[in-house]
Design a protein around this motif. Structure first.
Motif, PDB file in Angstrom:
ATOM      1  N   PHE A 190      32.189  26.838   8.292  1.00  0.00           N
ATOM      2  CA  PHE A 190      31.705  25.922   9.184  1.00  0.00           C
ATOM      3  C   PHE A 190      32.199  24.664   8.983  1.00  0.00           C
ATOM      4  CE2 PHE A 190      28.594  29.341   8.629  1.00  0.00           C
ATOM      5  CZ  PHE A 190      28.393  29.652  10.017  1.00  0.00           C
ATOM      6  N   THR A 191      32.431  23.536   9.958  1.00  0.00           N
ATOM      7  CA  THR A 191      32.584  22.298   9.722  1.00  0.00           C
ATOM      8  C   THR A 191      31.356  21.611  10.050  1.00  0.00           C
ATOM      9  OG1 THR A 191      35.014  22.394  10.364  1.00  0.00           O
ATOM     10  CG2 THR A 191      34.163  20.319  10.428  1.00  0.00           C
ATOM     11  N   VAL A 192      30.868  20.778   9.140  1.00  0.00           N
ATOM     12  CA  VAL A 192      29.490  20.148   9.162  1.00  0.00           C
ATOM     13  C   VAL A 192      29.492  18.825   8.629  1.00  0.00           C
ATOM     14  CG1 VAL A 192      27.044  20.165   8.263  1.00  0.00           C
ATOM     15  CG2 VAL A 192      28.442  22.420   8.372  1.00  0.00           C
ATOM     16  N   THR A 193      29.241  18.041   9.746  1.00  0.00           N
ATOM     17  CA  THR A 193      29.206  16.487   9.602  1.00  0.00           C
ATOM     18  C   THR A 193      27.808  15.845   9.109  1.00  0.00           C
ATOM     19  OG1 THR A 193      29.129  16.110  11.888  1.00  0.00           O
ATOM     20  CG2 THR A 193      31.151  16.203  10.994  1.00  0.00           C
ATOM     21  N   GLY A 194      27.647  14.875   8.489  1.00  0.00           N
ATOM     22  CA  GLY A 194      26.410  14.170   8.242  1.00  0.00           C
ATOM     23  C   GLY A 194      25.970  14.650   6.804  1.00  0.00           C
ATOM     24  N   MET A 195      26.689  15.437   6.102  1.00  0.00           N
ATOM     25  CA  MET A 195      26.425  15.510   4.565  1.00  0.00           C
ATOM     26  C   MET A 195      27.122  14.401   4.016  1.00  0.00           C
ATOM     27  SD  MET A 195      27.022  19.571   4.030  1.00  0.00           S
ATOM     28  CE  MET A 195      28.770  19.433   4.381  1.00  0.00           C
ATOM     29  N   SER A 196      25.987  13.558   3.326  1.00  0.00           N
ATOM     30  CA  SER A 196      26.653  12.345   2.400  1.00  0.00           C
ATOM     31  C   SER A 196      26.329  12.298   1.023  1.00  0.00           C
ATOM     32  CB  SER A 196      26.213  11.229   3.201  1.00  0.00           C
ATOM     33  OG  SER A 196      24.589  11.073   2.996  1.00  0.00           O
ATOM     34  N   CYS A 197      25.483  13.298   0.462  1.00  0.00           N
ATOM     35  CA  CYS A 197      25.052  13.560  -0.999  1.00  0.00           C
ATOM     36  C   CYS A 197      24.615  14.723  -1.316  1.00  0.00           C
ATOM     37  CB  CYS A 197      23.750  12.375  -1.155  1.00  0.00           C
ATOM     38  SG  CYS A 197      22.333  13.064  -0.099  1.00  0.00           S
ATOM     39  N   GLY A 198      24.128  14.876  -2.761  1.00  0.00           N
ATOM     40  CA  GLY A 198      23.877  16.205  -3.223  1.00  0.00           C
ATOM     41  C   GLY A 198      22.778  16.853  -2.643  1.00  0.00           C
ATOM     42  N   HIS A 199      21.664  15.806  -2.123  1.00  0.00           N
ATOM     43  CA  HIS A 199      20.514  16.274  -1.513  1.00  0.00           C
ATOM     44  C   HIS A 199      20.869  17.007  -0.205  1.00  0.00           C
ATOM     45  CE1 HIS A 199      16.665  16.456   0.269  1.00  0.00           C
ATOM     46  NE2 HIS A 199      16.820  15.652   1.190  1.00  0.00           N
ATOM     47  N   CYS A 200      21.855  16.430   0.641  1.00  0.00           N
ATOM     48  CA  CYS A 200      22.417  17.146   2.035  1.00  0.00           C
ATOM     49  C   CYS A 200      22.887  18.462   1.597  1.00  0.00           C
ATOM     50  CB  CYS A 200      23.448  16.405   2.540  1.00  0.00           C
ATOM     51  SG  CYS A 200      22.878  14.636   3.174  1.00  0.00           S
ATOM     52  N   LEU A 235      33.103  20.774   4.717  1.00  0.00           N
ATOM     53  CA  LEU A 235      33.485  22.211   4.958  1.00  0.00           C
ATOM     54  C   LEU A 235      32.080  22.959   4.050  1.00  0.00           C
ATOM     55  CD1 LEU A 235      35.209  24.742   5.642  1.00  0.00           C
ATOM     56  CD2 LEU A 235      36.248  24.368   3.576  1.00  0.00           C
ATOM     57  N   VAL A 236      31.564  23.939   4.892  1.00  0.00           N
ATOM     58  CA  VAL A 236      30.508  24.818   4.555  1.00  0.00           C
ATOM     59  C   VAL A 236      31.179  26.446   4.555  1.00  0.00           C
ATOM     60  CG1 VAL A 236      28.235  25.835   4.270  1.00  0.00           C
ATOM     61  CG2 VAL A 236      28.813  23.229   4.706  1.00  0.00           C
ATOM     62  N   GLN A 237      31.231  27.043   3.235  1.00  0.00           N
ATOM     63  CA  GLN A 237      31.674  28.347   3.352  1.00  0.00           C
ATOM     64  C   GLN A 237      30.522  29.218   2.776  1.00  0.00           C
ATOM     65  OE1 GLN A 237      35.146  28.023   0.887  1.00  0.00           O
ATOM     66  NE2 GLN A 237      36.515  28.422   2.547  1.00  0.00           N
ATOM     67  N   LEU A 297      23.328  31.304  11.341  1.00  0.00           N
ATOM     68  CA  LEU A 297      23.769  30.661  10.298  1.00  0.00           C
ATOM     69  C   LEU A 297      23.785  28.920  10.700  1.00  0.00           C
ATOM     70  CD1 LEU A 297      25.868  32.737   8.367  1.00  0.00           C
ATOM     71  CD2 LEU A 297      23.607  32.257   7.874  1.00  0.00           C
ATOM     72  N   SER A 298      24.554  28.958  12.049  1.00  0.00           N
ATOM     73  CA  SER A 298      25.001  27.527  12.426  1.00  0.00           C
ATOM     74  C   SER A 298      23.431  26.868  13.012  1.00  0.00           C
ATOM     75  CB  SER A 298      25.874  27.664  13.726  1.00  0.00           C
ATOM     76  OG  SER A 298      26.116  26.591  14.304  1.00  0.00           O
ATOM     77  N   ARG A 299      22.595  27.720  13.601  1.00  0.00           N
ATOM     78  CA  ARG A 299      21.557  27.375  14.051  1.00  0.00           C
ATOM     79  C   ARG A 299      20.571  26.740  12.723  1.00  0.00           C
ATOM     80  NH1 ARG A 299      20.427  30.816  17.100  1.00  0.00           N
ATOM     81  NH2 ARG A 299      19.303  32.262  15.813  1.00  0.00           N
ATOM     82  N   ALA A 300      20.324  27.434  11.753  1.00  0.00           N
ATOM     83  CA  ALA A 300      19.921  27.141  10.501  1.00  0.00           C
ATOM     84  C   ALA A 300      20.364  25.604   9.836  1.00  0.00           C
ATOM     85  CB  ALA A 300      20.006  28.028   9.333  1.00  0.00           C
ATOM     86  N   ILE A 301      21.720  25.291  10.031  1.00  0.00           N
ATOM     87  CA  ILE A 301      22.135  24.147   9.849  1.00  0.00           C
ATOM     88  C   ILE A 301      21.928  23.042  10.582  1.00  0.00           C
ATOM     89  CG2 ILE A 301      24.517  22.735   9.375  1.00  0.00           C
ATOM     90  CD1 ILE A 301      25.540  25.555   8.422  1.00  0.00           C
ATOM     91  N   THR A 302      22.062  23.534  11.834  1.00  0.00           N
ATOM     92  CA  THR A 302      21.684  22.377  12.716  1.00  0.00           C
ATOM     93  C   THR A 302      20.110  21.862  13.103  1.00  0.00           C
ATOM     94  OG1 THR A 302      21.535  23.853  14.584  1.00  0.00           O
ATOM     95  CG2 THR A 302      23.727  22.692  14.382  1.00  0.00           C
ATOM     96  N   GLU A 303      19.185  22.835  12.545  1.00  0.00           N
ATOM     97  CA  GLU A 303      17.795  22.503  12.601  1.00  0.00           C
ATOM     98  C   GLU A 303      17.648  21.682  11.617  1.00  0.00           C
ATOM     99  OE1 GLU A 303      15.932  26.469  12.975  1.00  0.00           O
ATOM    100  OE2 GLU A 303      16.293  26.618  15.239  1.00  0.00           O
ATOM    101  N   GLU A 304      18.394  21.901  10.307  1.00  0.00           N
ATOM    102  CA  GLU A 304      18.117  20.965   9.318  1.00  0.00           C
ATOM    103  C   GLU A 304      18.738  19.450   9.548  1.00  0.00           C
ATOM    104  OE1 GLU A 304      16.466  20.486   5.489  1.00  0.00           O
ATOM    105  OE2 GLU A 304      16.421  22.219   6.581  1.00  0.00           O
ATOM    106  N   TYR A 342      22.011  18.611  10.601  1.00  0.00           N
ATOM    107  CA  TYR A 342      23.379  18.503  10.588  1.00  0.00           C
ATOM    108  C   TYR A 342      24.170  19.052  11.606  1.00  0.00           C
ATOM    109  CZ  TYR A 342      21.734  17.384   6.031  1.00  0.00           C
ATOM    110  OH  TYR A 342      21.025  16.773   4.919  1.00  0.00           O
ATOM    111  N   ALA A 343      25.313  18.184  11.921  1.00  0.00           N
ATOM    112  CA  ALA A 343      26.022  18.810  13.195  1.00  0.00           C
ATOM    113  C   ALA A 343      27.266  19.702  12.724  1.00  0.00           C
ATOM    114  CB  ALA A 343      26.957  17.626  13.867  1.00  0.00           C
ATOM    115  N   VAL A 344      27.370  20.804  13.424  1.00  0.00           N
ATOM    116  CA  VAL A 344      28.313  21.862  13.200  1.00  0.00           C
ATOM    117  C   VAL A 344      29.329  21.731  14.021  1.00  0.00           C
ATOM    118  CG1 VAL A 344      28.582  24.364  12.735  1.00  0.00           C
ATOM    119  CG2 VAL A 344      26.546  23.211  12.134  1.00  0.00           C
ATOM    120  N   ALA A 345      30.519  21.648  13.862  1.00  0.00           N
ATOM    121  CA  ALA A 345      31.724  21.700  15.047  1.00  0.00           C
ATOM    122  C   ALA A 345      31.784  23.011  15.607  1.00  0.00           C
ATOM    123  CB  ALA A 345      32.730  21.143  14.409  1.00  0.00           C
TER     124      ALA A 345
END
Length: 65
Positions: free
Chosen positions: A5-15, A40-42, A52-59, A61-64
């Protein structure tokens, strides 16, 4: 099944931790590898890509597509 997944918005270890925990709520056995510098999230999981994509976006973060 390995999914990327290409995930944008992750800027730190907490993300990274938040994304990992969101995925593991769907699949506790999932193997998650994150390369923040490449957005990149593998994920090694048998769960559907959409779940999986929905779980990421509900947190939050944007998934391309």
């Amino acid at each position: 099944m390995n999914q990327s997944f290409t995930v944008t918005g992750m800027s730190c270890g907490h993300c990274e931790k938040a994304v990992t925990q969101a995925i593991r709520q769907i699949d506790p056995q999932a193997e998650v590898r994150i390369d923040r510098s490449h957005n990149l999230v593998q994920v090694q999981s048998q769960q559907p890509r959409e779940a999986l994509s929905r779980a990421i976006t509900e947190e939050g973060y944007a998934v391309a597509a």
